[in-house]
Design an enzyme around this catalytic site. Sequence first.
Site, short mmCIF file in Angstrom:
data_model
loop_
_atom_site.label_atom_id
_atom_site.label_comp_id
_atom_site.label_asym_id
_atom_site.label_seq_id
_atom_site.Cartn_x
_atom_site.Cartn_y
_atom_site.Cartn_z
N GLY A 41 0.87 -1.33 -0.07
CA GLY A 41 0.07 -0.15 -0.03
C GLY A 41 0.69 1.13 0.14
O GLY A 41 1.96 1.32 0.74
N LEU A 44 -1.50 7.35 2.29
CA LEU A 44 -0.65 8.12 3.24
C LEU A 44 0.07 7.39 4.26
O LEU A 44 1.15 7.41 4.67
CB LEU A 44 -1.56 9.17 4.01
N HIS A 267 -21.47 8.20 4.69
CA HIS A 267 -21.01 9.82 4.83
C HIS A 267 -22.47 10.56 4.20
O HIS A 267 -23.02 10.11 3.24
CB HIS A 267 -19.95 10.09 3.76
N SER A 285 -17.33 16.90 0.25
CA SER A 285 -16.67 16.89 1.36
C SER A 285 -17.60 17.36 2.72
O SER A 285 -18.16 18.28 2.47
CB SER A 285 -15.36 17.83 1.34
N ARG A 331 -21.17 12.56 11.36
CA ARG A 331 -21.52 11.84 10.17
C ARG A 331 -22.84 11.06 10.36
O ARG A 331 -23.81 10.94 9.60
CB ARG A 331 -20.71 11.09 9.36
N HIS A 402 -18.95 4.68 3.00
CA HIS A 402 -17.91 5.85 2.80
C HIS A 402 -16.54 5.11 3.49
O HIS A 402 -15.53 4.55 2.90
CB HIS A 402 -17.94 6.99 3.53
N GLU A 426 -6.30 2.87 7.16
CA GLU A 426 -7.68 2.31 7.41
C GLU A 426 -7.52 0.94 7.45
O GLU A 426 -8.90 0.34 7.48
CB GLU A 426 -8.40 3.02 5.95
N ARG A 436 -16.13 7.22 12.80
CA ARG A 436 -14.92 8.08 12.58
C ARG A 436 -15.42 9.51 12.41
O ARG A 436 -16.21 9.96 11.75
CB ARG A 436 -14.14 8.00 11.49
C1 LIG Z 1 -13.82 10.74 -1.11
C2 LIG Z 1 -13.02 10.67 0.08
C3 LIG Z 1 -12.74 11.54 0.54
C4 LIG Z 1 -12.06 11.58 2.06
N1 LIG Z 1 -11.71 12.80 2.47
C5 LIG Z 1 -11.02 12.68 3.71
C6 LIG Z 1 -10.74 13.72 4.33
O1 LIG Z 1 -11.03 14.88 3.98
N2 LIG Z 1 -9.99 13.86 5.70
C7 LIG Z 1 -9.81 12.77 6.17
O2 LIG Z 1 -9.14 12.47 7.22
N3 LIG Z 1 -10.11 11.35 5.57
C8 LIG Z 1 -10.90 11.33 4.16
N4 LIG Z 1 -11.06 10.30 3.75
C9 LIG Z 1 -10.72 8.98 4.29
C10 LIG Z 1 -9.02 8.87 3.84
O3 LIG Z 1 -9.08 9.22 2.71
C11 LIG Z 1 -8.84 7.40 3.82
O4 LIG Z 1 -9.12 6.66 5.02
C12 LIG Z 1 -7.32 7.22 4.12
O5 LIG Z 1 -6.65 8.10 2.91
C13 LIG Z 1 -6.72 5.89 3.99
O6 LIG Z 1 -5.40 5.68 3.49
P1 LIG Z 1 -4.62 4.47 3.63
O7 LIG Z 1 -3.04 4.68 3.52
O8 LIG Z 1 -4.93 3.63 4.90
O9 LIG Z 1 -5.18 3.41 2.45
P2 LIG Z 1 -5.35 3.83 0.86
O10 LIG Z 1 -4.92 5.19 0.59
O11 LIG Z 1 -6.69 3.45 0.62
O12 LIG Z 1 -4.30 3.18 0.07
C14 LIG Z 1 -4.30 1.64 -0.05
C15 LIG Z 1 -3.13 1.07 -0.76
O13 LIG Z 1 -3.19 -0.10 -0.62
C16 LIG Z 1 -2.85 -0.77 -1.86
N5 LIG Z 1 -3.50 -2.17 -1.92
C17 LIG Z 1 -4.67 -2.65 -1.50
N6 LIG Z 1 -4.77 -3.79 -1.48
C18 LIG Z 1 -3.56 -4.27 -2.23
C19 LIG Z 1 -3.26 -5.70 -2.61
N7 LIG Z 1 -4.07 -6.68 -2.63
N8 LIG Z 1 -2.16 -5.81 -3.26
C20 LIG Z 1 -1.33 -4.48 -3.39
N9 LIG Z 1 -1.46 -3.48 -3.07
C21 LIG Z 1 -2.85 -3.30 -2.51
C22 LIG Z 1 -3.52 0.31 -2.89
O14 LIG Z 1 -2.78 0.00 -4.12
C23 LIG Z 1 -3.14 1.52 -2.26
O15 LIG Z 1 -1.79 1.91 -2.51
C24 LIG Z 1 -11.77 10.26 2.56
C25 LIG Z 1 -12.24 9.15 1.88
C26 LIG Z 1 -12.97 9.28 0.64
C27 LIG Z 1 -13.37 7.98 -0.23
#
Ligand SMILES: Cc1cc2nc3c(=O)[nH]c(=O)nc-3n(C[C@H](O)[C@H](O)[C@H](O)COP(=O)(O)OP(=O)(O)OC[C@H]3O[C@@H](n4cnc5c(N)ncnc54)[C@H](O)[C@@H]3O)c2cc1C
Length: 639
Positions: A41, A44, A267, A285, A331, A402, A426, A436
């Site tokens: 992944g 962030l 959401h 948002s 939410r 969401h 997440e 959340r």
């Molecule tokens: C539209 C939207 C708006 C949002 N706005 C906000 C906001 O304003 N503020 C806030 O705090 N949160 C917000 N959120 C929530 C937040 O964006 C996410 O919870 C957060 O970015 C998740 O980050 P992460 O690093 O956990 O995973 P993600 O950013 O989802 O990354 C997952 C990674 O895992 C990889 N991956 C998954 N499965 C596999 C696999 N089997 N093999 C290889 N790679 C894999 C993917 O390629 C990706 O790189 C929002 C969510 C959405 C949907």
Amino acid sequence: MGKIISKIPDGPLASKWTKYKASVKLVNPANKKKLEIIVIGTGLSGAGASSALGELGYSVKTFCYQDSPRRAHSVAAQGGINAAKNYQNDGDSTYRLFYDMIKGGDFRAREANVYRAAEVSNQVIDHYTALGVPFARDYGGTLDTRSFGGVQVSRTFYSKGQTGQQCLLGVYSSLNRQIKKGNVTMYPRREMLDLVLVDGKARGIIARNLLTGEIERHAAHAVVLATGGYGTIYFLSTLAVNSNASAAWKAHKKGAFFANPSFVQIHPTCVPQLNEFQSKLTLMSESLRNDGRVWVPKTKGDSRPANDIPEEERDYFLERRYPAFGNLVPRDVASRAAKERCDAGFGIGETGLAVNLDFRDSIKKQGKEAIESKYGNLFDMYKTITGINSYEEPMRIYPAGHYTMGGLWVDYELMTTIPGLYAIGESNFSDHGANRLGASSLMQASGDGYFILPNTISNYLSDEIRVPKISTDKPEFDETEKAVIERLNKFISIKGKQTAASFHKRLGKIMWDYCGMVRNEEGLNKALVLIKDLRDEFWRDLNIPGEFTELNQELEKAGRVADYFELAELLVTDALNRNESCGAHFREEYQTPEGEALRNDEEFAYVAAWEYAGEGKPHILHKEELKFEEVEMKVRSYK
Ligand SMILES: Cc1cc2nc3c(=O)[nH]c(=O)nc-3n(C[C@H](O)[C@H](O)[C@H](O)COP(=O)(O)OP(=O)(O)OC[C@H]3O[C@@H](n4cnc5c(N)ncnc54)[C@H](O)[C@@H]3O)c2cc1C
């Protein structure tokens, strides 16, 4: 029972993390290079962890299924990221952020983890600022903030409506620096298809090269899942279409407990579904609720254009029901309130499944320019999708699936129940309880990746320094790879008539109808039957063209949907088990006379951590009792 050891350090809440860091076992720099870590992944959490671990000197291998790490789903985050900086001098503090999250999560999160997330939040903002993330600034040059739901302070840092994108670009630069230095090897367009355990420890993965179909083996001393949430289980959701739960689910089937799967956030402010052919929904948002007022007509079925409905005929139902927090209630509360009005016949538009989000008053007060500077790109996005200019008439919004608060169970060190397997961002269950609060996910994902995991993982790796490089020739790799290939061939050999996406859509509808914004025992039991029937049909009538040895997106989808069938059953089982309403988990049988969630702290103040017991066997429930030492469990009120 007994496998749940949360490893919460003793001592006062506010000093647990400092104390932990001061006593954690370290790995000497010369040994770090010899230790390999796989990170799945590049959101962030994952890209942050990879760059921090690379900077520390570990040998990191990072995987994502996108063509570039900077397309991870975090890029979609719009509204902002929280930190307890108290720049506004409005009474904020680490404690208040912690308290807001515990209360927002309806007292179903672990105190120590939440406090640490709040504590680390300030480091996250400093770090991103240093990386050059262009957060909004006020006239004097100080970082600006706005408010999100469920709080009464202004602590959300933002970059217009593209905070996730700007943060991810910062994280991506730091990741690239480590790639250039040779500390991180990047594997894009790879999908992890299974986890490899050797002597009970996470030692590697089996991945598929999505461009060539080649099956690959990768080994390491530890594996970190940063694979995001499973909101796409509803098919229509605000997430990217490809987001999925498969990596977490595979780890679960190998022994990682899955916690609180039924805690899914719906959401309140999304563009309503426009037709039957949509493959996703778009979020507007939560930050918009700083200046937008939510309302429906006071008269049922009033079909006049919104601007023709006079003030006295509008029902600002959030302000009416929740005067203390108004449009900025959390939410879960806002979503249910919108549903209640629509179900009662006051919804707007052709379907009646929408409410207004109106900026008229804010534009009058602050001017169009001020609103445009805060949310310009969101207004543009809304116009592109609907054709409506929201500077002139209200947006129409409706709740949608969401964020998933549930996920892999982790201890204080973010390790799952499999030694050497970590889950961050997440993909884990940890910090948000049953609901959340907005802008706390980017905060948690970044904190986990940059500041928490790099400290905790050394506690495990310090005992691994004598373990030589793990070989992929071990029989455990042979067996896992064989099972992966058999499964891929099984999908292809069905030669039925229906696509994976069509099954996903039908599964999503079952989940939305019976295990969405509201649930009840009868509906949940019905869902279990429907899911099983659909799953059987899937394995009888799936159609996958082509082979697994080539680029095959239909095959990718099939694997994810097959896992979703299994997760869906667990999600519904968890919802059935929890005979209470808390946060986003609203069981109709358990509500106050005013229609608010009715918790049952006597019986359900625990994390439900589910253990996989084998094919066709019921999951085993483990309970992690939640002890609240700093805060008193109270009825959550936003009135
Ligand atoms: C539209 C939207 C708006 C949002 N706005 C906000 C906001 O304003 N503020 C806030 O705090 N949160 C917000 N959120 C929530 C937040 O964006 C996410 O919870 C957060 O970015 C998740 O980050 P992460 O690093 O956990 O995973 P993600 O950013 O989802 O990354 C997952 C990674 O895992 C990889 N991956 C998954 N499965 C596999 C696999 N089997 N093999 C290889 N790679 C894999 C993917 O390629 C990706 O790189 C929002 C969510 C959405 C949907």
